[in-house]
Scaffold this active site. Structure first.
Site, mmCIF file in Angstrom:
data_model
loop_
_atom_site.group_PDB
_atom_site.id
_atom_site.type_symbol
_atom_site.label_atom_id
_atom_site.label_comp_id
_atom_site.label_asym_id
_atom_site.label_seq_id
_atom_site.Cartn_x
_atom_site.Cartn_y
_atom_site.Cartn_z
ATOM 1 N N ASN A 1 0.846 -1.191 0.000
ATOM 2 C CA ASN A 1 0.000 0.000 0.000
ATOM 3 C C ASN A 1 0.879 1.238 0.000
ATOM 4 O O ASN A 1 1.980 1.235 0.530
ATOM 5 C CB ASN A 1 -0.911 0.039 1.234
ATOM 6 C CG ASN A 1 -2.010 1.066 1.083
ATOM 7 O OD1 ASN A 1 -2.925 0.891 0.282
ATOM 8 N ND2 ASN A 1 -1.908 2.166 1.811
ATOM 9 N N GLU B 1 -0.913 0.680 -5.187
ATOM 10 C CA GLU B 1 -0.927 1.990 -5.865
ATOM 11 C C GLU B 1 0.322 2.202 -6.726
ATOM 12 O O GLU B 1 0.270 2.949 -7.704
ATOM 13 C CB GLU B 1 -1.064 3.126 -4.855
ATOM 14 C CG GLU B 1 -2.455 3.277 -4.243
ATOM 15 C CD GLU B 1 -2.682 2.389 -3.031
ATOM 16 O OE1 GLU B 1 -1.755 1.645 -2.656
ATOM 17 O OE2 GLU B 1 -3.800 2.434 -2.466
ATOM 18 N N ASP C 1 -4.383 22.410 6.766
ATOM 19 C CA ASP C 1 -4.479 21.444 5.675
ATOM 20 C C ASP C 1 -5.142 22.086 4.455
ATOM 21 O O ASP C 1 -5.134 23.306 4.309
ATOM 22 C CB ASP C 1 -5.198 20.165 6.166
ATOM 23 C CG ASP C 1 -4.702 18.924 5.426
ATOM 24 O OD1 ASP C 1 -4.756 18.905 4.183
ATOM 25 O OD2 ASP C 1 -4.260 17.961 6.082
HETATM 26 MN MN MN Z 1 -4.544 1.593 -0.735
#
Ligand code: MN
Length: 419
Positions: free
Chosen positions: A127, A187, A232
């Site tokens: 991941n 990814e 953010d």
């Molecule tokens: Mn993921």
């Protein structure tokens, strides 16, 4: 960019403490290379991927093809080859030697903002995801981990979870790291499908993109510590939470490595975070009707608002597109669905569609559910929010003509203005 005069080079020594962030903000998205940073030997690049044009250029594709190509890569990840060796140099294990920026006056500390965490799990594979990291000491950070894939990996790990943090990644990896694929989808495979890439295996067993400028070998511990406040994507201060502590064991860098600074709430942050949601919305809407385009708009913090254009075939296509868009981006709060004669990149065009094609009692969808924690108007604990979909498409059939802008006036102004 440098040759074309599109890069600001700052040769004057600058401080990581508010000064660099201030310069990045003042440059309003113009790429900047900080050549001398006080207290660090590394150069820093900022505002690098702040336009779609530059992202497309880096990927070697046309800007108009971006959405389609990205959508295809998300649906067809390809495992990248493992390269034999990486040319990393080990640095002193002290985060304070890195040019990590302190961005806004009330932030909880200096923050690594462009760090991509790579983790492995026996069942789910690899991941890769972005996490903001607040520096707490020479080898300690607390980092924001939402209840998504990395969190699942952390919960499944018996003790500490070995990970790597990559900083200074090529754009295919940056975009893939911001993509929310299904659990179990690698990814980095999406990155490789977007533009060919290679990985290298670190001593701690993690396989990382070979082109990373800096790689930190880390362990996510079971310890929790304060994380925040932090400005953010919305430009507001996010609250302080107790978040996992990560220890840094080794810092690796390339020769002449350039550190990538992402200004929170800046154009690059917005684009890299928001744009990867356009193909996931596009793919979901395409399952329901003919989708012509998706724009995550900058006015909605490049995160909370989207405009979707469709080629309407059935009267309920607009409503179907609204629900599909919310499935395609879980943090989406407001979505406007328009016909394909509307310019989704033009706020005036979209507002015109709302003002002339929309009736709130019939064409609006509201849903009370979990949304983005980044929106200060949502419940900061439960993330409960009210989502609104606006169907600003015109009705089909005979009346459709009444909703078209009148045309037929064409003159050659030069004939009249000539002296
Ligand atoms: Mn993921």
């Amino acid at each position: 960019m440098d040759r074309k005069g599109k890069l600001a080079r700052i040769k004057k020594p600058v401080s990581t403490n508010l000064e660099m962030a201030g310069i990045m903000k003042a440059l309003n998205g113009k790429p900047v290379l900080f050549e001398r940073v006080k207290g660090s030997a590394s150069k820093v690049i900022g505002n690098l991927f702040s336009t779609r044009e530059r992202i497309a250029l880096s990927l070697g594709i046309k800007e108009e093809k971006l959405l389609e190509r990205f959508g295809r890569a998300i649906d067809n990840p390809k495992k990248p080859p493992l390269s034999a060796s990486a040319d990393f140099i080990q640095m002193e294990n002290d985060l304070r030697k890195l040019p990590i920026l302190f961005h806004y006056p009330k932030d909880g500390g200096p923050y690594i903002t462009s760090g991509i965490v790579i983790a492995h799990d026996k069942q789910y594979g690899r991941n890769c995801s972005f996490h903001r990291m607040m520096v707490m000491g020479k080898d300690r950070v607390s980092m924001r981990v939402l209840p998504r894939h990395l969190n699942t990996f952390i919960e499944r790990a018996k003790g500490e979870l070995n990970v790597a943090v990559c900083i200074g990644c090529p754009v295919n990896v940056l975009l893939a790291g911001a993509t929310s694929a299904a659990l179990g989808v690698d990814e980095i495979g999406i990155a490789n499908a977007l533009q060919r890439t290679k990985t290298v295996r670190l001593d701690n067993g993690i396989e990382v993109p070979a082109e990373s400028e800096f790689v930190l070998e880390c362990r996510i511990t079971k310890e929790m510590a304060k994380e925040g406040p932090f400005v953010d994507i919305t430009g507001t201060y996010d609250i302080v939470r107790r978040q996992p502590v990560m220890m840094v064991d080794r810092i690796l860098r390339k020769r002449n490595a350039i550190y990538h600074a992402l200004l929170p709430g800046g154009m690059e942050h917005n684009l890299l975070m928001g744009m990867p949601r356009e193909p996931t919305i596009f793919n979901e809407v395409s399952k329901e009707c003919i989708c012509k385009g998706v724009h995550i708009t900058p006015g909605g913090c490049s995160w909370l608002h989207a405009v979707v254009s469709i080629k309407k075939r059935n009267e309920n296509d607009g409503k179907k597109a609204i629900n599909a868009a919310f499935r395609g981006h879980r943090s989406l709060k407001h979505v406007v669905v328009v016909d394909d004669d509307i310019d989704i990149y033009g706020p005036l065009s979209v507002e015109w569609a709302i003002s002339t094609r929309f009736q709130a009692d019939k064409d609006m969808v509201t849903r009370k559910e979990r949304g983005s924690s980044l929106d200060p108007s949502s419940d900061q604990k439960t993330r409960a929010t009210c989502k609104v979909g606006i169907d600003a498409t015109k009705p089909l059939g005979r009346r459709a003509g009444e909703f078209k802008k009148a045309t037929g006036l064409t003159v050659d102004l030069k004939k009249y203005l000539k002296r």
